[in-house]
Design a protein around this motif. Structure first.
Motif, PDB file in Angstrom:
ATOM      1  N   GLN A 184      45.216  11.744  36.293  1.00 32.17           N
ATOM      2  CA  GLN A 184      46.242  12.795  36.103  1.00 32.17           C
ATOM      3  C   GLN A 184      46.038  13.912  34.820  1.00 32.17           C
ATOM      4  N   GLY A 185      45.967  15.098  35.347  1.00 31.71           N
ATOM      5  CA  GLY A 185      45.716  16.196  34.282  1.00 31.71           C
ATOM      6  C   GLY A 185      45.858  17.532  34.881  1.00 31.71           C
ATOM      7  N   GLU A 186      45.187  18.405  34.346  1.00 32.73           N
ATOM      8  CA  GLU A 186      45.326  19.720  34.642  1.00 32.73           C
ATOM      9  C   GLU A 186      44.255  20.456  35.003  1.00 32.73           C
ATOM     10  N   ILE A 187      44.071  21.087  36.042  1.00 32.27           N
ATOM     11  CA  ILE A 187      42.809  21.860  36.616  1.00 32.27           C
ATOM     12  C   ILE A 187      42.675  23.348  36.054  1.00 32.27           C
ATOM     13  N   SER A 188      41.771  23.571  35.302  1.00 34.34           N
ATOM     14  CA  SER A 188      41.811  24.834  34.427  1.00 34.34           C
ATOM     15  C   SER A 188      41.403  25.857  35.875  1.00 34.34           C
ATOM     16  N   ALA A 189      41.734  27.223  35.409  1.00 36.90           N
ATOM     17  CA  ALA A 189      41.372  28.367  36.701  1.00 36.90           C
ATOM     18  C   ALA A 189      39.804  28.678  36.317  1.00 36.90           C
ATOM     19  N   ASP A 190      39.024  28.282  35.142  1.00 33.33           N
ATOM     20  CA  ASP A 190      37.648  28.446  34.883  1.00 33.33           C
ATOM     21  C   ASP A 190      36.829  27.813  36.024  1.00 33.33           C
ATOM     22  N   GLU A 191      35.902  28.408  36.524  1.00 33.35           N
ATOM     23  CA  GLU A 191      35.080  27.868  37.621  1.00 33.35           C
ATOM     24  C   GLU A 191      33.524  28.358  37.301  1.00 33.35           C
ATOM     25  N   LEU A 192      32.729  27.238  37.725  1.00 32.94           N
ATOM     26  CA  LEU A 192      31.076  27.583  37.801  1.00 32.94           C
ATOM     27  C   LEU A 192      30.902  27.511  39.261  1.00 32.94           C
ATOM     28  N   HIS A 193      29.823  28.092  40.026  1.00 32.99           N
ATOM     29  CA  HIS A 193      29.707  28.264  41.233  1.00 32.99           C
ATOM     30  C   HIS A 193      28.261  28.044  41.413  1.00 32.99           C
ATOM     31  N   VAL A 202      32.228  24.341  43.689  1.00 34.48           N
ATOM     32  CA  VAL A 202      33.092  24.882  42.743  1.00 34.48           C
ATOM     33  C   VAL A 202      33.460  23.759  41.737  1.00 34.48           C
ATOM     34  N   ILE A 203      32.718  24.094  40.351  1.00 31.12           N
ATOM     35  CA  ILE A 203      32.975  23.088  39.148  1.00 31.12           C
ATOM     36  C   ILE A 203      33.811  23.829  38.329  1.00 31.12           C
ATOM     37  N   SER A 204      34.851  22.972  37.900  1.00 31.38           N
ATOM     38  CA  SER A 204      35.977  23.291  37.107  1.00 31.38           C
ATOM     39  C   SER A 204      36.099  22.308  35.762  1.00 31.38           C
ATOM     40  N   PRO A 205      36.893  22.767  34.862  1.00 29.64           N
ATOM     41  CA  PRO A 205      37.365  21.728  33.881  1.00 29.64           C
ATOM     42  C   PRO A 205      38.543  21.118  34.262  1.00 29.64           C
ATOM     43  N   PHE A 206      38.695  19.905  33.618  1.00 29.19           N
ATOM     44  CA  PHE A 206      39.956  19.071  33.966  1.00 29.19           C
ATOM     45  C   PHE A 206      40.243  18.344  32.861  1.00 29.19           C
ATOM     46  N   THR A 207      41.687  18.773  32.297  1.00 29.72           N
ATOM     47  CA  THR A 207      42.153  18.112  31.132  1.00 29.72           C
ATOM     48  C   THR A 207      43.048  17.129  31.360  1.00 29.72           C
ATOM     49  N   LEU A 208      42.814  15.939  30.501  1.00 25.91           N
ATOM     50  CA  LEU A 208      43.531  14.789  30.749  1.00 25.91           C
ATOM     51  C   LEU A 208      44.659  14.843  29.807  1.00 25.91           C
ATOM     52  N   ALA A 209      45.789  13.995  30.109  1.00 27.67           N
ATOM     53  CA  ALA A 209      47.002  14.004  29.311  1.00 27.67           C
ATOM     54  C   ALA A 209      46.682  14.046  27.711  1.00 27.67           C
ATOM     55  N   ASP A 210      45.683  13.064  27.368  1.00 26.72           N
ATOM     56  CA  ASP A 210      45.254  12.809  25.950  1.00 26.72           C
ATOM     57  C   ASP A 210      44.309  14.081  25.340  1.00 26.72           C
ATOM     58  N   GLY A 211      44.016  15.154  26.127  1.00 25.49           N
ATOM     59  CA  GLY A 211      43.274  16.217  25.555  1.00 25.49           C
ATOM     60  C   GLY A 211      41.763  16.410  26.104  1.00 25.49           C
ATOM     61  N   ARG A 212      41.378  15.041  26.521  1.00 28.95           N
ATOM     62  CA  ARG A 212      39.930  15.182  26.941  1.00 28.95           C
ATOM     63  C   ARG A 212      39.822  15.971  28.086  1.00 28.95           C
ATOM     64  N   ARG A 213      38.632  16.651  28.153  1.00 31.69           N
ATOM     65  CA  ARG A 213      38.193  17.368  29.017  1.00 31.69           C
ATOM     66  C   ARG A 213      36.774  17.256  29.745  1.00 31.69           C
TER      67      ARG A 213
END
Length: 222
Positions: A68-77, A91-102
């Motif tokens: 569970q977390g949050e998908i960033s709008a940043d992308e690498l193609h 499409v590669i994106s960052p994903f931020t977990l609830a504890d702040g890990r990305r």
């Protein structure tokens, strides 16, 4: 007679070596099939909730996880091609977990014409497999950072670019609300197992060696 004996010794030794190499390749084939079966079993396993505190490539590669977390709008193609869809991008994106890990997530494939299309971002639940792809070699071009085009996945370099841990989650399926991407799950398709072809090659050489031996023996008869 001495010539015939010498020929038999050399031919027998060569034949034994070739047959031994073919047999060894059959043993390697069985070993590789066992490894692939283990990998496939891990890939298809029940996802664990959460990410290991310190994922290790030796023990956690292909481990299925649910996050569970949050998908960033940043992308690498990453430039790629899919057999029935033609050229496009991973499409590669960052994903931020609830504890702040990305971490990195490989969201899947999008055709070239949809490269700039709007995609899901924000809170999401994802399922995928932990991976450390390193697909570059000395022939891989440098990424076009201005055009945001990469030519292979490189977890370390991509993580540095997006400010994440050098760990990638390759999604099994689209998260809820995402329809524009085609997931490209982890599989064993890219892991070679050519040992049967090698075995056939060695046994074929053994057959040719034996045929040549018979030919020279017949030529050596008084």
């Amino acid at each position: 007679m001495r010539r015939v004996i010498f020929l038999l010794i050399i031919s027998g030794a060569g034949l034994a070596v070739l047959i031994g190499l073919g047999t060894w390749q059959l043993q390697r084939k069985a070993w590789k099939e066992g490894i692939l079966a283990t990998i496939e079993e891990r890939i298809a396993g029940e996802p664990a909730a959460g990410l290991p505190a310190q994922p290790e490539s030796e023990t956690d590669k292909y481990r299925p996880v649910r996050l569970q977390g949050e998908i960033s709008a940043d992308e690498l193609h990453v430039l790629t091609s899919v057999k029935d869809a033609g050229p496009g991008y991973r499409v590669i994106s960052p994903f931020t977990l609830a504890d702040g890990r990305r971490v990195l997530i490989d969201r899947g494939f999008v055709p070239v014409k949809h490269k700039q299309a709007e995609r899901l971002s924000g809170p999401a639940a994802i399922e995928g497999n932990i991976h450390w792809p390193q697909e570059t070699d000395s022939y891989t071009p440098e990424p076009d950072l201005d055009g945001n085009i990469w030519y292979a996945r490189d977890a370390q370099r991509m993580a540095a670019r997006l400010g994440t841990e050098p760990v990638m989650i390759v999604l099994r399926a689209n998260p809820e609300g995402e329809a524009g991407l085609r997931p490209l799950p982890v599989s064993t398709a890219g892991i070679s197992n050519d040992h049967l072809q090698y075995a056939i090659t060695w046994f074929s050489l053994a057959l040719i060696w034996a045929a040549m031996t018979i030919y020279f023996l017949r030529r050596s008869r008084p």
